[in-house]
Design a protein around this motif. Structure first.
Motif: not given
Length: 291
Positions: A42-43, A49-51, A53-60
């Motif tokens: 929940a963002a 926040s997608s940026r 997550l993308q930086h850390f390779g998180i696909t949740t």
């Protein structure tokens, strides 16, 4: 860690996850693990926040949880949790609920008997306080001041004799006006520190008396940009007010002979007009009690 008392053991967990306020290296290993493992995040702003997550390779998967939909959309997150899925709550930067959305969701989740787990990390107000060099044993966070002049000054007037260190968030386009109001209400000599763009490339930590800080910020438009935290020293009574004269101490001693310590200090304050806190401290010293 043991489960929260009374928690619904069949439900998932709501993790309240702190994210960096600027420097991405400040995210914790635990936060990264939680964000990878939960079923939904929940963002406050999914695009922002997608940026991250993308930086850390998180696909949740992400779902919006912000000021305008938090009350109405909280049910979807509650349903996910009741079905056994874990959910992470994040804001655009820093710790959720600290002048950011999330309060209503956390309250709904706790009311449903679902476990809420904090995953601590960056917080702009704590970062500023830790580096300000002002007393940090007691402080009061006031969030954002009212945008309108009358409301802002009224709030500041109510804090004029607050002895704790004060912390404020402020929008960059209102920073200078807020500083001017603080200098007028608190006095130009009151110590303050501006924390701007903390942990970012153009980080500023400038400590000056309020009057000088007004002039410094006014002379440099670059200091009126970005995320701002103001740390302001608490009120201190003038030296003349801190001194207890012999008459006040004599009244206190007479009352201490007849009354409990706190009551004696309160009555002495009513009789002498001296602040009760000062009389209470004097009473402790006279009784040889360490607070």
């Amino acid at each position: 860690m043991t489960a929260t008392a009374g928690a619904n053991s069949a439900a998932g967990v709501l993790y309240v996850v702190a994210t960096p306020i600027g420097n991405l290296e400040d995210i914790s290993a635990r936060a990264l693990r939680v964000l990878k493992e939960v079923s939904l995040i929940a963002a406050e702003d999914t695009r922002h926040s997608s940026r991250l997550l993308q930086h850390f390779g998180i696909t949740t998967p992400l779902a919006a949880c912000h000021d305008h939909n938090e009350r109405d959309e909280g049910g979807r997150f509650l349903d996910r949790l009741l079905a056994g899925g874990d959910v992470a709550l994040i804001s655009d930067a820093g710790t959720p609920l600290i002048s950011d959305p999330g309060f209503h969701l956390v309250r709904q989740v706790r009311a449903a008997g679902i476990r809420v787990v904090p995953v601590p990390g960056a917080c702009a107000l704590i970062a500023a306080l830790s580096a300000a060099g002002l007393p940090s044993d007691r402080f009061a966070f006031e969030g954002f001041l009212p945008a309108k002049v009358a409301g802002r000054r009224a709030r500041l007037e109510s804090l004029k004799q607050e002895s704790r260190t004060l912390l404020f968030y402020e929008a960059p386009h209102r920073l200078l006006e807020s500083l001017k109001d603080m200098a007028e209400v608190f006095g130009e000599e009151r110590s303050a520190v501006l924390g701007r763009e903390l942990t970012k490339t153009f980080e500023t930590l400038q400590g000056l008396p309020l009057g000088e800080l007004v002039r410094w910020v006014g002379a440099d438009s670059n200091q009126q940009r970005g995320e701002c935290v103001l740390v302001v020293a608490g009120w201190q009574a003038p030296a003349s007010e801190e001194a207890l004269d012999a008459g006040a101490l004599r009244v206190l001693d007479l009352l201490l002979a007849e009354l409990p310590l706190k009551r004696a200090a309160a009555v002495a304050a009513e009789i002498t007009g001296v602040r009760k806190n000062l009389l209470y401290q004097a009473a402790l010293e006279r009784k040889g009690i360490a607070e």
